[in-house]
Motif scaffolding. Structure first.
Motif, PDB file in Angstrom:
ATOM      1  N   ALA A  33       0.826  -1.091   0.283  1.00 39.40           N
ATOM      2  CA  ALA A  33      -0.603   0.275  -0.447  1.00 39.40           C
ATOM      3  C   ALA A  33       0.581   1.359   0.589  1.00 39.40           C
ATOM      4  N   LEU A  34       1.959   0.734   0.730  1.00 38.16           N
ATOM      5  CA  LEU A  34       2.507   2.773   0.625  1.00 38.16           C
ATOM      6  C   LEU A  34       3.375   2.984  -0.338  1.00 38.16           C
ATOM      7  N   LYS A  35       4.353   1.834  -1.672  1.00 35.88           N
ATOM      8  CA  LYS A  35       4.168   1.725  -2.232  1.00 35.88           C
ATOM      9  C   LYS A  35       2.852   2.526  -3.799  1.00 35.88           C
ATOM     10  N   TRP A  36       2.184   1.979  -3.455  1.00 41.18           N
ATOM     11  CA  TRP A  36       1.132   2.559  -4.292  1.00 41.18           C
ATOM     12  C   TRP A  36       0.849   3.872  -3.914  1.00 41.18           C
ATOM     13  N   LEU A  37       1.140   4.693  -2.879  1.00 42.42           N
ATOM     14  CA  LEU A  37       1.376   5.459  -2.648  1.00 42.42           C
ATOM     15  C   LEU A  37       2.545   6.475  -3.092  1.00 42.42           C
ATOM     16  N   TRP A  38       3.127   5.630  -3.074  1.00 42.50           N
ATOM     17  CA  TRP A  38       5.536   6.655  -3.156  1.00 42.50           C
ATOM     18  C   TRP A  38       4.868   6.538  -4.855  1.00 42.50           C
ATOM     19  N   ARG A  39       4.224   5.525  -5.838  1.00 41.91           N
ATOM     20  CA  ARG A  39       3.776   5.468  -6.655  1.00 41.91           C
ATOM     21  C   ARG A  39       3.639   6.715  -7.283  1.00 41.91           C
ATOM     22  N   ARG A  40       1.949   6.649  -6.459  1.00 42.99           N
ATOM     23  CA  ARG A  40       1.564   8.064  -7.188  1.00 42.99           C
ATOM     24  C   ARG A  40       2.364   9.136  -6.640  1.00 42.99           C
ATOM     25  N   GLU A  41       2.638   9.491  -5.434  1.00 45.52           N
ATOM     26  CA  GLU A  41       2.976  10.860  -5.130  1.00 45.52           C
ATOM     27  C   GLU A  41       4.120  11.398  -4.820  1.00 45.52           C
ATOM     28  N   GLY A  42       5.484  10.045  -5.300  1.00 48.45           N
ATOM     29  CA  GLY A  42       6.726  10.358  -5.026  1.00 48.45           C
ATOM     30  C   GLY A  42       6.712   9.966  -3.517  1.00 48.45           C
ATOM     31  N   ILE A  43       8.125   9.541  -3.377  1.00 51.02           N
ATOM     32  CA  ILE A  43       8.660   8.800  -2.153  1.00 51.02           C
ATOM     33  C   ILE A  43       8.892  10.027  -0.676  1.00 51.02           C
ATOM     34  N   PRO A  44       7.926  10.140   0.042  1.00 48.35           N
ATOM     35  CA  PRO A  44       8.506  11.376   0.851  1.00 48.35           C
ATOM     36  C   PRO A  44       9.325  11.597   1.463  1.00 48.35           C
ATOM     37  N   GLU A  45       9.444  12.851   1.727  1.00 50.53           N
ATOM     38  CA  GLU A  45      10.903  13.528   2.274  1.00 50.53           C
ATOM     39  C   GLU A  45      10.863  13.707   4.047  1.00 50.53           C
ATOM     40  N   THR A  46       9.948  13.326   4.140  1.00 52.10           N
ATOM     41  CA  THR A  46       9.536  13.792   5.477  1.00 52.10           C
ATOM     42  C   THR A  46       9.142  12.749   6.299  1.00 52.10           C
ATOM     43  N   LEU A  60       1.723   6.106  19.565  1.00 49.71           N
ATOM     44  CA  LEU A  60       2.440   5.298  18.574  1.00 49.71           C
ATOM     45  C   LEU A  60       2.940   6.674  17.062  1.00 49.71           C
ATOM     46  N   GLY A  61       2.890   7.197  16.918  1.00 52.80           N
ATOM     47  CA  GLY A  61       3.445   8.098  16.212  1.00 52.80           C
ATOM     48  C   GLY A  61       4.932   8.572  16.963  1.00 52.80           C
ATOM     49  N   PRO A  62       5.168   8.029  18.368  1.00 51.01           N
ATOM     50  CA  PRO A  62       6.706   8.912  18.415  1.00 51.01           C
ATOM     51  C   PRO A  62       7.284   7.345  18.745  1.00 51.01           C
ATOM     52  N   LEU A  63       6.361   6.067  18.934  1.00 45.67           N
ATOM     53  CA  LEU A  63       7.085   5.023  18.900  1.00 45.67           C
ATOM     54  C   LEU A  63       7.806   4.392  17.134  1.00 45.67           C
ATOM     55  N   VAL A  64       6.712   4.673  16.359  1.00 46.00           N
ATOM     56  CA  VAL A  64       7.552   4.724  14.428  1.00 46.00           C
ATOM     57  C   VAL A  64       8.343   5.534  15.144  1.00 46.00           C
ATOM     58  N   GLY A  65       8.502   6.977  14.613  1.00 37.86           N
ATOM     59  CA  GLY A  65       9.325   7.565  14.436  1.00 37.86           C
ATOM     60  C   GLY A  65      11.049   7.609  15.044  1.00 37.86           C
ATOM     61  N   THR A  66      10.810   6.937  16.033  1.00 38.02           N
ATOM     62  CA  THR A  66      11.628   6.792  17.035  1.00 38.02           C
ATOM     63  C   THR A  66      12.778   5.261  15.792  1.00 38.02           C
ATOM     64  N   THR A  67      11.459   4.096  15.828  1.00 39.46           N
ATOM     65  CA  THR A  67      12.689   3.596  15.078  1.00 39.46           C
ATOM     66  C   THR A  67      13.124   3.476  13.747  1.00 39.46           C
ATOM     67  N   LEU A  68      12.550   4.537  13.483  1.00 43.21           N
ATOM     68  CA  LEU A  68      12.390   5.014  12.022  1.00 43.21           C
ATOM     69  C   LEU A  68      14.014   6.247  11.749  1.00 43.21           C
ATOM     70  N   SER A  69      14.040   6.676  13.340  1.00 47.29           N
ATOM     71  CA  SER A  69      14.878   7.173  13.043  1.00 47.29           C
ATOM     72  C   SER A  69      15.934   6.470  13.743  1.00 47.29           C
ATOM     73  N   GLN A  70      16.045   5.561  14.134  1.00 48.06           N
ATOM     74  CA  GLN A  70      16.962   4.581  13.946  1.00 48.06           C
ATOM     75  C   GLN A  70      17.881   3.990  12.448  1.00 48.06           C
ATOM     76  N   LYS A  71      16.536   4.134  11.382  1.00 51.37           N
ATOM     77  CA  LYS A  71      16.918   2.794  10.172  1.00 51.37           C
ATOM     78  C   LYS A  71      17.792   4.683   9.340  1.00 51.37           C
ATOM     79  N   PHE A  79      10.225  13.565  12.050  1.00 44.19           N
ATOM     80  CA  PHE A  79      10.195  13.757  12.905  1.00 44.19           C
ATOM     81  C   PHE A  79       8.918  13.434  14.061  1.00 44.19           C
ATOM     82  N   GLY A  80       9.455  13.662  14.939  1.00 40.26           N
ATOM     83  CA  GLY A  80       8.382  12.724  16.116  1.00 40.26           C
ATOM     84  C   GLY A  80       9.018  11.993  16.479  1.00 40.26           C
TER      85      GLY A  80
END
Length: 188
Positions: A33-46, A60-71, A79-80
């Motif tokens: 589903a996310l790949k579909w969004l990226w194809r439609r609108e481009g990969i996110p900048e933020t 939920l948001g800060p937990l995702v943000g913490t995990t992604l900030s380590q990748k 952000f977040g």
């Protein structure tokens, strides 16, 4: 807490995709589903992960943000996080400091409240989300695309419900989102 703004559930190609976080193949399905969004609108900048670590359900948001900030996400900003959350009290400060949050390819992530059968549902969709709407806050709509996770039941005493949301569920939802996001970029 977010509400989806301007989502059109189109036939013949979806404008939103719903995935139950604990269903078999949930990460793969959400990644698609996310790949579909990226194809439609481009990969996110933020990636803007909205919420606070002071409320189990809203973390939920800060937990995702913490995990992604380590990748290693290349040029994608996150952000977040648990350490530096973006929430209702400081969101306008972030927008003032980073005006591109209103104009660039922002992928917004937030927790939401919903009906009992929808608890555990991750919804990826085109268009902005309106953070804070689930708890009657007036904040600007953000994101070219977004993802919400229904963490608990809404409709009555939302702040109390958020405080009493099971952390285990929120952490598993956050893990599914972060893994699917990384996979959608081909980084896993």
């Amino acid at each position: 807490m977010a509400d989806i703004v301007g989502v059109n559930r189109a036939s013949g190609g979806y404008q939103e995709k719903r995935v139950q976080y604990d269903a078999p193949g949930a990460v793969l399905e959400l990644s698609a589903a996310l790949k579909w969004l990226w194809r439609r609108e481009g990969i996110p900048e933020t990636v803007l992960c909205i919420g606070t670590d002071r409320s189990t359900g809203d973390a939920l948001g800060p937990l995702v943000g913490t995990t992604l900030s380590q990748k290693r996400l290349g040029p994608i900003r996150v952000f977040g996080t648990l350490e530096d959350p973006v929430h209702a009290a400081n969101l306008t400060d972030y927008i003032r400091a980073y005006p591109s949050l209103l104009t660039s390819r922002v992928f917004a992530i937030d927790a939401s409240l919903g009906r009992l059968p929808d608890v555990g549902t991750l919804t990826a969709a085109l268009g902005p989300l309106k953070p804070g709407a689930g708890v009657n806050k007036q904040l600007p709509a953000l994101g070219r695309y977004h993802l919400t996770g229904t963490v608990n039941v809404g409709g009555f005493m939302e702040f109390f419900v958020l405080q009493n949301t099971r952390l285990n569920v929120v952490m598993k939802m956050a893990s599914c989102i972060a893994e699917a996001f990384v996979q959608s970029l081909g980084l896993s």
